[in-house]
Scaffold this motif. Structure first.
Motif, mmCIF file in Angstrom:
data_model
loop_
_atom_site.group_PDB
_atom_site.id
_atom_site.type_symbol
_atom_site.label_atom_id
_atom_site.label_comp_id
_atom_site.label_asym_id
_atom_site.label_seq_id
_atom_site.Cartn_x
_atom_site.Cartn_y
_atom_site.Cartn_z
ATOM 1 N N VAL A 140 29.077 46.037 14.944
ATOM 2 C CA VAL A 140 28.512 47.351 14.614
ATOM 3 C C VAL A 140 28.466 48.238 15.861
ATOM 4 C CG1 VAL A 140 26.447 48.568 13.851
ATOM 5 C CG2 VAL A 140 27.179 46.516 12.651
ATOM 6 N N GLY A 141 28.017 47.639 16.972
ATOM 7 C CA GLY A 141 27.972 48.403 18.214
ATOM 8 C C GLY A 141 29.344 48.803 18.702
ATOM 9 N N TRP A 142 30.311 47.896 18.571
ATOM 10 C CA TRP A 142 31.688 48.227 18.990
ATOM 11 C C TRP A 142 32.257 49.362 18.145
ATOM 12 C CZ3 TRP A 142 36.334 48.140 16.365
ATOM 13 C CH2 TRP A 142 37.479 48.300 17.139
ATOM 14 N N ALA A 201 25.866 55.667 10.023
ATOM 15 C CA ALA A 201 26.157 54.517 9.169
ATOM 16 C C ALA A 201 25.916 53.201 9.910
ATOM 17 C CB ALA A 201 27.604 54.599 8.675
ATOM 18 N N CYS A 202 26.269 53.167 11.196
ATOM 19 C CA CYS A 202 26.024 51.963 11.990
ATOM 20 C C CYS A 202 24.530 51.702 12.139
ATOM 21 C CB CYS A 202 26.674 52.109 13.361
ATOM 22 S SG CYS A 202 28.484 52.049 13.339
ATOM 23 N N SER A 203 23.762 52.755 12.311
ATOM 24 C CA SER A 203 22.305 52.582 12.402
ATOM 25 C C SER A 203 21.738 52.035 11.097
ATOM 26 C CB SER A 203 21.643 53.919 12.743
ATOM 27 O OG SER A 203 22.113 54.414 13.982
ATOM 28 N N LEU A 204 22.239 52.553 9.966
ATOM 29 C CA LEU A 204 21.781 52.067 8.665
ATOM 30 C C LEU A 204 22.159 50.602 8.460
ATOM 31 C CD1 LEU A 204 20.525 52.735 5.899
ATOM 32 C CD2 LEU A 204 22.801 53.441 5.138
ATOM 33 N N VAL A 217 12.716 53.933 3.813
ATOM 34 C CA VAL A 217 14.117 54.083 4.211
ATOM 35 C C VAL A 217 14.805 55.147 3.361
ATOM 36 C CG1 VAL A 217 16.331 52.862 4.373
ATOM 37 C CG2 VAL A 217 14.232 51.729 5.097
ATOM 38 N N VAL A 218 14.334 55.379 2.137
ATOM 39 C CA VAL A 218 14.923 56.437 1.307
ATOM 40 C C VAL A 218 14.795 57.782 2.015
ATOM 41 C CG1 VAL A 218 14.809 57.621 -0.913
ATOM 42 C CG2 VAL A 218 14.391 55.160 -0.798
ATOM 43 N N ALA A 219 13.596 58.062 2.556
ATOM 44 C CA ALA A 219 13.415 59.304 3.309
ATOM 45 C C ALA A 219 14.233 59.289 4.588
ATOM 46 C CB ALA A 219 11.933 59.504 3.627
ATOM 47 N N THR A 220 14.348 58.105 5.209
ATOM 48 C CA THR A 220 15.154 58.001 6.425
ATOM 49 C C THR A 220 16.612 58.328 6.147
ATOM 50 O OG1 THR A 220 13.652 56.283 7.254
ATOM 51 C CG2 THR A 220 15.811 56.465 8.301
ATOM 52 N N ILE A 221 17.113 57.890 5.002
ATOM 53 C CA ILE A 221 18.504 58.176 4.641
ATOM 54 C C ILE A 221 18.728 59.673 4.470
ATOM 55 C CG2 ILE A 221 20.228 57.880 2.812
ATOM 56 C CD1 ILE A 221 19.142 55.054 2.409
ATOM 57 N N THR A 222 17.750 60.356 3.888
ATOM 58 C CA THR A 222 17.895 61.812 3.736
ATOM 59 C C THR A 222 17.908 62.523 5.084
ATOM 60 O OG1 THR A 222 15.496 62.173 3.544
ATOM 61 C CG2 THR A 222 16.732 61.734 1.505
ATOM 62 N N VAL A 223 17.295 61.905 6.090
ATOM 63 C CA VAL A 223 17.363 62.469 7.439
ATOM 64 C C VAL A 223 18.694 62.126 8.092
ATOM 65 C CG1 VAL A 223 16.320 62.448 9.740
ATOM 66 C CG2 VAL A 223 14.866 62.382 7.716
ATOM 67 N N TYR A 224 19.126 60.880 7.925
ATOM 68 C CA TYR A 224 20.410 60.462 8.489
ATOM 69 C C TYR A 224 21.553 61.314 7.928
ATOM 70 C CZ TYR A 224 18.568 56.177 10.672
ATOM 71 O OH TYR A 224 17.906 55.280 11.465
ATOM 72 N N PHE A 276 26.700 49.804 3.741
ATOM 73 C CA PHE A 276 26.009 48.884 2.831
ATOM 74 C C PHE A 276 26.862 47.664 2.523
ATOM 75 C CE2 PHE A 276 25.765 47.459 -1.586
ATOM 76 C CZ PHE A 276 24.510 46.869 -1.572
ATOM 77 N N LEU A 277 28.142 47.870 2.261
ATOM 78 C CA LEU A 277 29.021 46.741 1.947
ATOM 79 C C LEU A 277 29.100 45.771 3.120
ATOM 80 C CD1 LEU A 277 31.938 48.549 0.048
ATOM 81 C CD2 LEU A 277 30.114 47.136 -0.921
ATOM 82 N N TYR A 278 29.197 46.301 4.327
ATOM 83 C CA TYR A 278 29.263 45.419 5.497
ATOM 84 C C TYR A 278 27.951 44.648 5.672
ATOM 85 C CZ TYR A 278 29.568 43.895 10.333
ATOM 86 O OH TYR A 278 29.562 43.127 11.463
ATOM 87 N N ALA A 279 26.839 45.364 5.534
ATOM 88 C CA ALA A 279 25.546 44.697 5.690
ATOM 89 C C ALA A 279 25.339 43.638 4.605
ATOM 90 C CB ALA A 279 24.419 45.734 5.642
ATOM 91 N N ALA A 280 25.756 43.958 3.382
ATOM 92 C CA ALA A 280 25.626 42.981 2.294
ATOM 93 C C ALA A 280 26.501 41.765 2.541
ATOM 94 C CB ALA A 280 25.991 43.638 0.965
#
Length: 444
Positions: A121-123, A136-139, A51-58, A79-83
């Motif tokens: 998240v979808g809304w 950010a929503c995808s993450l 996911v670290v590499a994925t974040i650099t792509v995002y 991250f805060l919302y997911a946490a």
């Protein structure tokens, strides 16, 4: 071969080529989290270190500094919302586990946290419709799905911060690598891009104004069909489409460096340019309408003359005593004899030369206050027209209050305020006289 090497060098030195290099380096750094043992140990024993590499792509580094700040904000909000959703779901599962009602707890988690949390998240993604918000929503969705369905803490009714801690570490590593590449290697400033965009926009507006003015005064579409005019029109559309996004990105840069007042002035200037651009589109449509009206008048004139000529020739071969629709031919013949003055045609065929005469009279009075533009440049019709509106506006557009690139420092010329006021005054007087002259014509 030399041409190929030249193209490669040109691409490598362009903004697109530099962006590709920056993205490649960022992805290389992100991939090290999977292949370097000490980084892998830092992230823990859980899966998903890619996911670290994925974040650099995002949140790729081939963006401006302002856009990078926005990406940082969006990433940590995700991250805060997911946490929050992950911890809350595990706490609810623990509560129902203590009450020996874990199946009911699973139902609550499924309904409120899986359905409601991911639904929100979808809304948000649909409502804001912003590329960085979508990322950010995808993450956030990726993190939520991993915690709620894969790790098993929710299913067991236990509380664990291992996955949340790993997600935070991966986010920090990915964003840090991306921002380091973005700021240290070929940095891009949204403030400079915004000013360069404004310079491009006003430059194209000057060209469009020159072409539209000359076309209107001459009654010909040649200037609006010129290659230079069409190229300026294409560049104008491209610059206009980027303006809003650059204003938003420049806002964050200004707030970071503490120049909020400068941002507010640039935003007002951008809104003024948008209004002027829309008005320029109105001028172009008005000129196109003029050409259409003149063409219709010319077609009516040609049609009337053709009908008159046909009727005259038909009367010559018709029998004088025969009952025929051509019995009115002598009248048409007499009209044909008077076709040069146009009056008969106007009376009997309903054709009028008013459109052509109307524009001639209107332009005769309004032209000097606008300025006639020829292929040799701006040619003033009269000495009074030295303060003409089109000339003054073109001069202002060509000298936007920004210096040369790449810094585009503010360099405002105060003389334009007085010149513009005089040109507007001259134009208003000429417009009133032109309209009064048009309305004095009885045929109109």
């Amino acid at each position: 071969m030399w041409a190929t090497c030249s193209n490669v060098i040109e691409f490598a030195t362009s903004e697109l080529g530099q962006g590709v290099l920056k993205c490649s380096l960022a992805y290389l750094l992100g991939s090290l989290a999977t292949f370097l043992p000490f980084i892998a140990r830092f992230l823990g024993h859980q899966d998903g270190k890619h996911v670290v590499a994925t974040i650099t792509v995002y949140f790729h580094p081939a963006r401006s500094a302002g856009s990078m700040f926005k990406a940082l904000i969006c990433a940590f909000l995700a991250f805060l919302y997911a946490a929050f959703v992950s911890i809350t779901s595990m706490c609810v599962a623990m509560l129902f586990e203590n009450l020996n009602m874990l199946p009911l707890g699973h139902a609550v988690v499924l309904l409120f946290f899986c359905g409601g949390g991911l639904g929100f998240v979808g809304w948000t993604k649909q409502r804001l419709s912003d590329p960085l918000v979508n990322v950010a929503c995808s993450l956030a969705s990726l993190s939520l799905i991993t915690v709620l369905t894969k790790e098993g803490d929710v299913q067991r009714g236990s509380l664990s911060f291992a996955k949340i801690s790993q997600t935070l570490k991966m986010l920090i590593l990915g964003v840090s690598a991306t921002m380091a590449i973005s700021f240290l290697l070929f940095p891009i400033s949204a403030r400079k891009k915004l000013r360069a965009n404004m310079v491009t926009l006003t430059g194209t507006l000057a060209t469009l104004l020159a072409g539209i003015t000359e076309s209107f005064l001459s009654g010909s579409e040649a200037d609006m069909e010129d290659a230079k005019f069409l190229q300026a029109l294409a560049e104008n559309k491209r610059a206009y489409g980027q303006l809003d996004q650059l204003v938003k990105e420049a806002k964050l840069e200004h707030y970071v460096v503490g120049t909020e007042r400068e941002y507010r002035l640039e935003k007002r200037l951008a809104r003024c340019l948008q209004d002027i651009n829309q008005n320029m589109g109105g001028l172009q449509s008005a000129a196109a309408l003029q050409f259409q009206i003149l063409k219709q008048a010319q077609n009516l004139q040609v049609s009337a003359r053709s009908r008159s000529s046909f009727a005259r020739k038909s009367s010559m071969v018709s029998s004088p005593g025969a009952w025929s629709a051509l019995e009115f031919a002598p009248t048409l013949t007499s009209m044909d004899e008077r076709v040069n003055d146009g009056s008969a045609l106007e009376q009997d065929y309903g054709f009028t030369y008013s459109p052509q005469r109307m524009f001639d009279i209107f332009i005769e009075h309004l032209g000097p206050s606008m300025v006639r533009i020829s292929e040799h440049g701006l040619q003033l019709i009269t000495d009074i027209a030295k303060r003409s509106l089109a000339f003054t506006l073109k001069e202002i557009f060509d000298d936007l209050p920004f210096g040369p690139g790449p810094d585009y420092n503010v360099s405002f010329n105060s003389k334009y305020r007085t010149s513009l006021d005089r040109a507007l005054s001259l134009y208003r007087v000429a417009r009133e006289e032109a309209l009064a002259s048009v309305y004095r014509e009885k045929d109109f």
